[in-house]
Design a protein around this motif. Structure first.
Motif, PDB file in Angstrom:
ATOM      1  N   ALA A  48       1.231 -34.910 -14.781  1.00 17.55           N
ATOM      2  CA  ALA A  48       2.127 -34.055 -15.605  1.00 17.55           C
ATOM      3  C   ALA A  48       4.146 -34.666 -16.083  1.00 17.55           C
ATOM      4  O   ALA A  48       4.102 -35.491 -14.813  1.00 17.55           O
ATOM      5  CB  ALA A  48       2.114 -33.053 -16.237  1.00 17.55           C
ATOM      6  N   ARG A  49       4.656 -35.135 -17.076  1.00 21.43           N
ATOM      7  CA  ARG A  49       5.854 -35.499 -16.412  1.00 21.43           C
ATOM      8  C   ARG A  49       6.736 -34.533 -15.657  1.00 21.43           C
ATOM      9  O   ARG A  49       7.723 -35.179 -15.210  1.00 21.43           O
ATOM     10  CB  ARG A  49       6.323 -35.674 -17.971  1.00 21.43           C
ATOM     11  CG  ARG A  49       6.573 -37.603 -18.430  1.00 21.43           C
ATOM     12  CD  ARG A  49       7.190 -37.080 -19.616  1.00 21.43           C
ATOM     13  NE  ARG A  49       5.736 -37.940 -20.329  1.00 21.43           N
ATOM     14  CZ  ARG A  49       6.068 -38.052 -21.665  1.00 21.43           C
ATOM     15  NH1 ARG A  49       6.186 -37.181 -22.370  1.00 21.43           N
ATOM     16  NH2 ARG A  49       4.529 -39.259 -22.138  1.00 21.43           N
ATOM     17  N   ASN A 176      -2.611 -32.254 -16.207  1.00 21.40           N
ATOM     18  CA  ASN A 176      -1.410 -32.806 -16.880  1.00 21.40           C
ATOM     19  C   ASN A 176      -1.217 -32.309 -18.537  1.00 21.40           C
ATOM     20  O   ASN A 176      -0.297 -33.187 -18.947  1.00 21.40           O
ATOM     21  CB  ASN A 176      -2.973 -34.318 -16.733  1.00 21.40           C
ATOM     22  CG  ASN A 176      -4.079 -34.254 -17.650  1.00 21.40           C
ATOM     23  OD1 ASN A 176      -4.213 -33.017 -18.299  1.00 21.40           O
ATOM     24  ND2 ASN A 176      -4.488 -35.006 -17.780  1.00 21.40           N
ATOM     25  N   ARG A 178      -3.153 -32.632 -21.494  1.00 20.20           N
ATOM     26  CA  ARG A 178      -3.147 -33.506 -22.566  1.00 20.20           C
ATOM     27  C   ARG A 178      -3.711 -32.869 -23.400  1.00 20.20           C
ATOM     28  O   ARG A 178      -3.001 -33.390 -24.166  1.00 20.20           O
ATOM     29  CB  ARG A 178      -4.292 -34.484 -21.691  1.00 20.20           C
ATOM     30  CG  ARG A 178      -4.990 -35.348 -22.274  1.00 20.20           C
ATOM     31  CD  ARG A 178      -5.956 -36.418 -22.200  1.00 20.20           C
ATOM     32  NE  ARG A 178      -6.771 -36.737 -23.279  1.00 20.20           N
ATOM     33  CZ  ARG A 178      -7.778 -37.585 -23.138  1.00 20.20           C
ATOM     34  NH1 ARG A 178      -8.079 -37.894 -21.457  1.00 20.20           N
ATOM     35  NH2 ARG A 178      -8.210 -38.081 -24.087  1.00 20.20           N
ATOM     36  N   THR A 202       3.601 -26.919 -15.576  1.00 26.49           N
ATOM     37  CA  THR A 202       3.953 -28.594 -15.944  1.00 26.49           C
ATOM     38  C   THR A 202       4.133 -28.941 -17.448  1.00 26.49           C
ATOM     39  O   THR A 202       3.361 -28.304 -17.950  1.00 26.49           O
ATOM     40  CB  THR A 202       2.900 -29.026 -15.009  1.00 26.49           C
ATOM     41  OG1 THR A 202       1.730 -28.794 -16.165  1.00 26.49           O
ATOM     42  CG2 THR A 202       2.594 -28.792 -13.663  1.00 26.49           C
ATOM     43  N   THR A 203       4.249 -29.666 -18.106  1.00 20.52           N
ATOM     44  CA  THR A 203       4.896 -29.986 -19.507  1.00 20.52           C
ATOM     45  C   THR A 203       5.110 -31.409 -19.256  1.00 20.52           C
ATOM     46  O   THR A 203       5.841 -32.134 -18.814  1.00 20.52           O
ATOM     47  CB  THR A 203       5.899 -29.073 -20.131  1.00 20.52           C
ATOM     48  OG1 THR A 203       5.817 -29.211 -21.285  1.00 20.52           O
ATOM     49  CG2 THR A 203       7.132 -29.145 -19.447  1.00 20.52           C
ATOM     50  N   ASN A 204       4.419 -31.737 -20.733  1.00 22.60           N
ATOM     51  CA  ASN A 204       5.098 -33.224 -20.912  1.00 22.60           C
ATOM     52  C   ASN A 204       6.265 -33.068 -21.675  1.00 22.60           C
ATOM     53  O   ASN A 204       6.995 -34.390 -22.258  1.00 22.60           O
ATOM     54  CB  ASN A 204       3.872 -34.329 -21.284  1.00 22.60           C
ATOM     55  CG  ASN A 204       3.656 -34.224 -20.339  1.00 22.60           C
ATOM     56  OD1 ASN A 204       3.245 -34.273 -19.166  1.00 22.60           O
ATOM     57  ND2 ASN A 204       1.784 -34.511 -20.472  1.00 22.60           N
ATOM     58  N   ASP A 205       6.507 -31.727 -22.696  1.00 20.61           N
ATOM     59  CA  ASP A 205       7.793 -32.518 -23.244  1.00 20.61           C
ATOM     60  C   ASP A 205       9.050 -31.925 -22.597  1.00 20.61           C
ATOM     61  O   ASP A 205       9.307 -30.534 -21.836  1.00 20.61           O
ATOM     62  CB  ASP A 205       7.326 -30.309 -24.152  1.00 20.61           C
ATOM     63  CG  ASP A 205       8.173 -30.752 -25.425  1.00 20.61           C
ATOM     64  OD1 ASP A 205       7.609 -30.856 -26.482  1.00 20.61           O
ATOM     65  OD2 ASP A 205       9.704 -30.361 -25.000  1.00 20.61           O
TER      66      ASP A 205
END
Ligand SMILES: *Cc1c(COP(=O)(O)O)cnc(C)c1O
Length: 386
Positions: A48-49, A176, A178, A202-205
């Motif tokens: 994840a980011r 992750n 997704r 966790t997040t990608n945002d």
């Protein structure tokens, strides 16, 4: 009486202890460099980011709901077969909560039941804002299907992966994001790895990341690009929303960082324990945990269902406990808790969850269980179910 065998137990090594002691001798016990190091390492591990470490998974769930703007008038849906925290996070935000029944083999929230409930909710104009899916016992939910439903019906997805660090779905690590907005892990000592108390989201945002980080620390920010007013000096900070002190300490993060290096080793250890149970219990009148070809379970729990039902299960449960086998029951359907009954929920609401609840029994499951102890569990069960 023989030695007590717990249902789960942490593993703490000399390296873990050294890592914590190094922090104790350093300049910062909290808000030092180790929490961000742990966040970076964990985010990288799951793919994840961003990651935001907190003092529990419960706090991380609260921060996640806040960051998704869940509030009064909104509704959050989750599985009834989970720990109460997956659902309480909605109530902390002043939102209402509802439950979607489970699949009869994985005991995860059923994507089919979710679809049916969404169709009806759409007609009645009461669609949920957030759905919290729980990867029960460490096996991922059907995320592709849930992701597709979230796009079709416009709700946000939080994965409660408290049981599932080290698990994979379609070959990729749970966490992750997704198919979700945010994933939450718990590091309580019975889970796969531990920080004593602790959790992470966790997040990608980028925006969700910033909002959760701010919420964790009183709603305060110091980052120049986030300030509402011009900073008159380096001492300046702003409280912009009402947050909490949900911070993880550097001591806890050091333990987590050290434990993180052994996630795969732990899951492999759990797989060996599962193989022995799967083989030894196959002929007993029990329903064993499901496997899914595209998913690796982190095997937090090994729940079996006693075919004969509640009375027999209770007898077996009591006798195993009397013999020092630390069986447990995960979980009482959340809506049957007195607090939830007072909100209006009644028995019969999720029939599959209640069918499960009448039969379930979690056997001792942790990587370092002695094989002689596992043999004892197997022999006792064989005798009691003969
Ligand atoms: C353990 C657990 C939590 C809460 O974790 P804490 O870190 O103890 O707050 C939430 N959800 C599930 C499914 C859990 O098993």
């Amino acid at each position: 009486m023989s030695r007590f065998i717990p249902y789960g137990r942490q593993d703490v090594t000399d390296d873990d202890i050294d890592a914590v002691v190094r922090v104790l001798r350093s300049d910062f016990l909290t808000q030092g460099p180790v929490v961000p190091e742990f966040e970076t390492a964990l985010a990288e591990f799951v793919g994840a980011r961003h990651a935001v470490a907190t003092n529990s998974a419960t706090s991380a769930l609260h921060a996640a709901c806040h960051s998704l703007d869940l509030g009064p008038g909104d509704s959050l849906w989750t599985s009834p077969i989970t720990f109460v925290a997956s659902s309480n996070c909605a109530l902390y935000c002043g939102a209402s909560v509802d439950f979607v029944d489970i699949e009869p083999d994985t005991y995860n929230l059923s994507a089919e039941a979710l679809r049916d409930k969404l169709v009806q909710a759409k007609q009645e104009d009461r669609l949920p804002k957030v759905v919290v899916v729980v990867h029960f016992a460490g096996l991922s939910c059907d995320m592709a299907e849930i992701g597709a439903l979230s796009r079709e019906y416009g709700f946000r997805v939080i994965e409660d992966a408290s049981h599932a660090i080290g698990a994979t779905y379609d070959g990729q690590r749970v966490g992750n994001c997704r198919y979700s907005d945010i994933t939450v892990f718990s590091f309580h000592p019975v889970k796969i790895i531990t920080t004593a108390e602790g959790g992470i989201a966790t997040t990608n945002d980028e925006t969700l990341h910033a909002r959760m980080a701010q919420f964790r620390s009183h709603g305060i920010t110091r980052r120049p690009e986030h300030l509402e007013r011009e900073a008159p000096g380096d001492w300046y900070y702003e409280q912009q929303v009402l947050g909490f002190n949900y911070r993880m300490t550097d001591l806890h993060a050091a333990l987590g960082l050290s434990q993180l290096t052994r996630v795969d080793e732990y899951v492999e250890g759990r797989e060996l324990v599962r193989m022995r149970y799967d083989e030894a219990l196959a002929t007993l009148p029990l329903r064993l945990p499901a496997h899914r070809a595209n998913r690796r379970s982190a095997l937090h729990l090994y729940p079996v269902l006693v075919n004969d039902g509640a009375e027999r299960r209770d007898a077996v449960f009591g006798e195993l406990r009397r013999r020092g086998v630390g069986v447990n029951l995960h979980y009482i359907p959340v809506y049957l808790q007195p607090y939830y009954r007072r909100l209006g929920f009644r028995p019969g609401y999720c029939p599959v969850a209640e069918w499960y609840f009448d039969r379930a029994l979690s056997l001792p499951m942790f990587p370092r269980i002695l094989s002689e102890d596992q043999d004892r569990v197997i022999a006792d069960l064989g005798e009691l179910l003969a």
